[in-house]
Write a protein that holds these residues in place. Structure first.
Motif, PDB file in Angstrom:
ATOM      1  N   GLU A   7       0.860  -1.190   0.000  1.00 23.14           N
ATOM      2  CA  GLU A   7       0.000   0.000   0.000  1.00 23.14           C
ATOM      3  C   GLU A   7       0.898   1.243   0.000  1.00 23.14           C
ATOM      4  N   GLU A   8       1.633   1.420  -1.102  1.00 29.88           N
ATOM      5  CA  GLU A   8       2.636   2.478  -1.144  1.00 29.88           C
ATOM      6  C   GLU A   8       2.035   3.877  -1.014  1.00 29.88           C
ATOM      7  N   GLN A   9       0.926   4.138  -1.675  1.00 30.77           N
ATOM      8  CA  GLN A   9       0.363   5.487  -1.639  1.00 30.77           C
ATOM      9  C   GLN A   9      -0.136   5.863  -0.243  1.00 30.77           C
ATOM     10  N   LYS A  10      -0.703   4.899   0.477  1.00 29.06           N
ATOM     11  CA  LYS A  10      -1.115   5.163   1.855  1.00 29.06           C
ATOM     12  C   LYS A  10       0.105   5.451   2.728  1.00 29.06           C
ATOM     13  N   ALA A  11       1.183   4.718   2.477  1.00 29.58           N
ATOM     14  CA  ALA A  11       2.413   4.952   3.231  1.00 29.58           C
ATOM     15  C   ALA A  11       2.968   6.342   2.930  1.00 29.58           C
ATOM     16  N   ILE A  12       2.935   6.734   1.659  1.00 26.31           N
ATOM     17  CA  ILE A  12       3.441   8.053   1.259  1.00 26.31           C
ATOM     18  C   ILE A  12       2.662   9.166   1.958  1.00 26.31           C
ATOM     19  N   GLU A  13       1.355   9.008   2.067  1.00 21.59           N
ATOM     20  CA  GLU A  13       0.533  10.017   2.739  1.00 21.59           C
ATOM     21  C   GLU A  13       0.959  10.202   4.192  1.00 21.59           C
ATOM     22  N   ILE A  14       1.241   9.090   4.870  1.00 22.37           N
ATOM     23  CA  ILE A  14       1.683   9.182   6.267  1.00 22.37           C
ATOM     24  C   ILE A  14       3.053   9.839   6.346  1.00 22.37           C
ATOM     25  N   TYR A  15       3.976   9.406   5.486  1.00 23.63           N
ATOM     26  CA  TYR A  15       5.318   9.991   5.498  1.00 23.63           C
ATOM     27  C   TYR A  15       5.261  11.498   5.231  1.00 23.63           C
ATOM     28  N   GLN A  16       4.445  11.898   4.254  1.00 26.76           N
ATOM     29  CA  GLN A  16       4.351  13.317   3.933  1.00 26.76           C
ATOM     30  C   GLN A  16       3.778  14.104   5.104  1.00 26.76           C
ATOM     31  N   GLY A  17       2.766  13.544   5.756  1.00 32.77           N
ATOM     32  CA  GLY A  17       2.193  14.204   6.924  1.00 32.77           C
ATOM     33  C   GLY A  17       3.207  14.382   8.036  1.00 32.77           C
ATOM     34  N   LEU A  18       4.056  13.378   8.235  1.00 32.60           N
ATOM     35  CA  LEU A  18       5.091  13.481   9.257  1.00 32.60           C
ATOM     36  C   LEU A  18       6.135  14.528   8.882  1.00 32.60           C
ATOM     37  N   LEU A  19       6.538  14.545   7.613  1.00 33.24           N
ATOM     38  CA  LEU A  19       7.530  15.533   7.174  1.00 33.24           C
ATOM     39  C   LEU A  19       7.026  16.955   7.357  1.00 33.24           C
ATOM     40  N   ASP A  20       5.744  17.157   7.102  1.00 28.89           N
ATOM     41  CA  ASP A  20       5.165  18.498   7.220  1.00 28.89           C
ATOM     42  C   ASP A  20       5.204  19.016   8.653  1.00 28.89           C
ATOM     43  N   LYS A  21       5.290  18.102   9.627  1.00 24.72           N
ATOM     44  CA  LYS A  21       5.225  18.509  11.031  1.00 24.72           C
ATOM     45  C   LYS A  21       6.564  18.445  11.756  1.00 24.72           C
ATOM     46  N   ILE A  22       7.530  17.705  11.201  1.00 21.62           N
ATOM     47  CA  ILE A  22       8.829  17.583  11.864  1.00 21.62           C
ATOM     48  C   ILE A  22       9.696  18.775  11.479  1.00 21.62           C
ATOM     49  N   SER A  23      10.268  19.430  12.438  1.00 24.12           N
ATOM     50  CA  SER A  23      11.027  20.654  12.189  1.00 24.12           C
ATOM     51  C   SER A  23      12.274  20.376  11.363  1.00 24.12           C
ATOM     52  N   LEU A  24      12.715  21.376  10.620  1.00 32.61           N
ATOM     53  CA  LEU A  24      13.903  21.238   9.782  1.00 32.61           C
ATOM     54  C   LEU A  24      15.144  20.977  10.630  1.00 32.61           C
ATOM     55  N   GLY A  25      15.097  21.397  11.876  1.00 30.40           N
ATOM     56  CA  GLY A  25      16.242  21.195  12.750  1.00 30.40           C
ATOM     57  C   GLY A  25      16.420  19.759  13.204  1.00 30.40           C
ATOM     58  N   ASN A  26      15.363  18.968  13.112  1.00 32.56           N
ATOM     59  CA  ASN A  26      15.437  17.563  13.526  1.00 32.56           C
ATOM     60  C   ASN A  26      15.875  16.721  12.321  1.00 32.56           C
ATOM     61  N   LEU A  27      17.141  16.910  11.932  1.00 32.63           N
ATOM     62  CA  LEU A  27      17.646  16.320  10.692  1.00 32.63           C
ATOM     63  C   LEU A  27      17.594  14.801  10.700  1.00 32.63           C
ATOM     64  N   GLU A  28      18.011  14.183  11.804  1.00 31.28           N
ATOM     65  CA  GLU A  28      18.065  12.724  11.861  1.00 31.28           C
ATOM     66  C   GLU A  28      16.682  12.103  11.648  1.00 31.28           C
ATOM     67  N   GLN A  29      15.662  12.665  12.309  1.00 34.05           N
ATOM     68  CA  GLN A  29      14.322  12.110  12.171  1.00 34.05           C
ATOM     69  C   GLN A  29      13.764  12.359  10.770  1.00 34.05           C
TER      70      GLN A  29
END
Length: 737
Positions: A83-105
């Motif tokens: 279910e790649e597209q569902k996974a992409i949606e979750i990853y994108q949502g996480l990226l939108d909320k994780i600060s640029l300073g948290n490089l490792e995550q």
């Protein structure tokens, strides 16, 4: 997997309601129970259960850190389900909320997202628009994607990752793969990130094979599993039997119609109602002349791997009956490797099973079942001194010291390489002695997987090949490291031990050019150009979805060195490779390669490949079918010596009758190349049990020879030349989705 299990159970329920019971019902019921037990979030191979577990946590409104980690796990499980597209949606949502300073995550999320895009591209193109060149490394021609969207998005993510960390070799490897599938390799790859394709076969000694599986409906799409290519109905033409690791995916049986087509007779044979089996192999346990099937289940799954193996009796009428319990072979241990041989030389095949014991967990000793000659077996590993307790991944048997008794070699993830010498006395009580240290096999504790005995240099003494499975990084990382010649130690390398004729072995890996990265799983050997020297093919990979390394073909150069011919032969599929079988399926005198593709998860399922040998050489061959009378009927363990003159020089080729490597099964019919020889001087057969040597002269070349133990004459038979190059039935997918 839970939903697939329920669908499969419904299929069986309605089938059983049609008025007659399903064949092999007892084993079906055991497998259904095992499938239910698989659905557990602690089972790393049950993404469905992991998603349910993640949702249960998310529904409790956890803290932000727990929520992010749980969403990461859910996205990965969705990716494992395809279910790649569902996974992409979750990853994108996480990226939108994780600060640029948290490089490792952010890098962790971006890697997951890039992999999801790349695999989405795989599904859109390699699966839904499959061609004969799909996923063949280096990707070119028909392998280039029509829809480049997913790969292009992956490229941008990998570029960003590499801008932050130029030493991220996994991302560098996958970036180059992504450029290949878009048609932009090598010209569009940033020069500092380019990985050059290595081709040892610069003279193109091996010509391109072609994947014709789709032409004849043999491109069965499932996850990891086993393969047997052999004549199951005694009509002379090799059939194909397949299995899947999943307990919800059925076995398949394709009968060769001897006209360039195959018929799926899975259900009518009874095999289609049986599920599971990471590895399968043929045998003739009851000496009736029909090849039976042994199915191994539970490998890799630890406490969830207590699945029953199956012994399936060939009834000689196109059907198979599960006789596991009746034969005394029913047990519940995680395993995927075994070997059939006549260990006590009584003319009946015995069975050794290599079981998997995870350190610190429940112990699962290896098992030795001695044939009682009446359809039953007695387990006696402890008495015989071979109840090894290790994480055994490969088992092979052969007479390494030429004393007439069959020995055993074990490959383990513990790092031990164990040689068990058969010291059975005249009383017939089977006994083994661990001679690993004396034989010189204990110096290297590298984790290993597939293995086999073979005589790679044709000196009449069996050597040992064993494939390394040592890794701490992703396999893509090691592939990139090898491409830029970074030292990687013993990670994923192939090891060759040459028999010194005195009970000891010496490692000659580097000397013969085999110190290459492979990470082999499925594996087998054959002679692709009929020069009389055995070549081998490795199915590569591991369960990680980011592992995309090509399967490997190695050509034997005169028993002196090996050449990586993967690129020139066009057989380096980037998808996971499992059961491998060498067989001359089209009867043109050249061995082809059939490989069961697919990884550990539904999202990693892939079409099988049938690589047709172009046969562009002038070498000759002979096929030998042996039948024991005093020895076991299948003649497993018989030794063959074919002597001939080539360019005025006499030489011999040696073979043992067996099904080849420890993961995938070749025909028991022995295909033997004789190079440029125009005739054969003699064929010498050393039979098990008696040790009697029969010598035959006047054996014609380029034909099929049948030899029966004790008969001073031989017979020949012809097989029709088959054409698999024309399009036929198309894709055959799993019966359960």
């Amino acid at each position: 997997m839970y939903y697939r299990v329920m669908i499969f159970l419904l299929v069986l329920f309605f089938a059983s309601c049609k008025g007659k019971p399903l064949p092999n019902q007892e084993m079906i019921d055991l497998l259904k129970e095992s499938a239910k037990a698989d659905h557990n979030h602690e089972n790393v191979f049950s993404p469905e259960a992991k998603i349910e577990y993640c949702d249960s946590i998310l529904n409790t409104d956890p803290g932000e850190d727990v929520r992010v980690k749980t969403l990461e796990k859910k996205a990965n499980a969705l990716l494992q389900l395809g279910e790649e597209q569902k996974a992409i949606e979750i990853y994108q949502g996480l990226l939108d909320k994780i600060s640029l300073g948290n490089l490792e995550q952010r890098q962790v999320i971006m890697k997951g997202m890039a992999n999801a895009y790349l695999r989405w591209g795989d599904r859109t193109n390699c699966i839904h628009n499959h061609t004969a060149e799909s996923c063949i490394f280096p990707i070119a021609g028909g392998g280039v994607y029509r829809d480049k969207t997913g790969a292009q998005k992956a490229i941008e993510l990998y570029k960003s990752l590499l801008a932050d960390d130029p030493n991220d070799l996994e991302s560098r490897w996958l970036l180059n793969v992504a450029y290949m599938v878009t048609g932009g390799y090598p010209s569009e790859v940033p020069p500092q990130l380019l990985l050059k394709v290595k081709d040892d076969d610069s003279l193109h000694m091996v010509k391109p094979f072609r994947d014709v599986a789709a032409n004849v409906g043999l491109n069965y799409k499932c996850i990891a599993g086993g393969s047997i290519v052999d004549d199951m109905n005694n009509d002379g033409y090799p059939d194909i039997v397949l299995s899947s690791w999943s307990l919800t995916e059925p076995m398949r049986y394709y009968r060769n119609n001897a006209d360039g087509t195959f018929t799926d007779v899975s259900d009518s044979s009874g095999l289609g109602y049986l599920t599971g089996g990471l590895h399968i192999m043929q045998t003739d346990y009851n000496n009736d002349g029909f090849k039976d099937i042994f199915v191994l289940r539970g490998g890799w799954k630890g406490k969830f791997g207590k699945n029953p193996n199956s012994l399936l009796r060939n009834n000689g009428d196109g059907t198979f009956t599960d006789v596991t319990a009746a034969s005394g072979l029913l047990s519940f241990h995680p395993s995927q490797t075994a070997t059939w041989a006549d260990f006590n030389n009584d003319g009946w095949l015995d069975l050794f099973i290599g079981n998997e014991t995870t350190p610190g967990d429940e112990q699962h000793p290896c098992q030795l079942f001695i044939n009682n000659k009446n359809g039953t077996f007695t387990e006696m590993a402890a008495r015989a001194g071979c109840a090894i307790i290790k994480f055994v991944k490969g088992v092979t048997s052969g007479d390494y010291d030429n004393d007439g008794r069959t020995d055993i070699f074990l490959s383990t993830l513990n790092g031990d390489k164990i040689l068990l010498k058969n010291v059975t006395g005249k009383d017939g009580g089977v006994r083994f002695e661990d001679v690993s240290k004396q034989a010189g096999l204990t110096g290297n504790l590298t984790r290993t997987f597939p293995t086999w005995f073979w005589d790679y240099d044709n000196d009449g003494w069996l050597d040992i090949l064993v494939c390394g499975y040592e890794f701490t990084q992703s396999l893509s990382y090691y592939a990139a490291a090898e491409a830029i010649q970074l030292p990687v130690g013993n990670a994923g390398k192939v090891f060759l031990f040459r028999n010194k004729h005195d009970g000891t072995f010496e490692e000659v890996t580097a000397a013969v050019g085999l110190n290459k990265i492979a990470f082999a799983m499925g594996s087998n050997f054959g002679d692709i150009d009929n020069d009389g020297y055995l070549d081998f093919f490795l199915g590569t990979g591991n369960p990680q979805l980011s592992s995309a390394v090509p399967n490997k073909l190695f050509k034997n150069i005169g028993g002196v060195r090996f050449l990586d011919a993967t690129t020139s032969a066009r057989v380096g599929n980037l998808q996971k490779g499992h059961g491998v079988s060498f067989a001359d399926l089209d009867n043109d005198g050249n061995e082809d390669i059939y490989i069961k593709m697919g990884g550990a998860y539904t999202g990693d399922a892939f079409e099988n490949s049938f690589f047709l040998n172009p046969g562009e050489n002038n070498n000759h061959w002979v096929n030998l079918v042996l039948q024991g009378t005093v020895s076991n009927r299948a003649a497993i363990g018989a030794r063959i010596k074919v002597t001939f003159k080539e360019n005025g020089v006499e030489r011999s080729v040696f073979r043992d009758v067996n099904s080849g490597g420890s993961f995938g099964s070749n025909p028991l019919r022995q295909h033997i190349g004789i190079g440029q020889a125009g005739s054969i001087e003699e064929v010498a057969i050393t039979w098990p049990v008696t040790g009697r040597v029969q010598v035959f002269r006047g054996v014609p070349i380029e034909t099929n020879i049948k030899i029966t133990e004790g008969d001073s004459t031989f017979s020949t038979y012809k097989l029709a030349r088959l054409d698999f190059r024309r399009p036929g039935k198309g894709l055959i997918s799993c019966a359960v989705k």
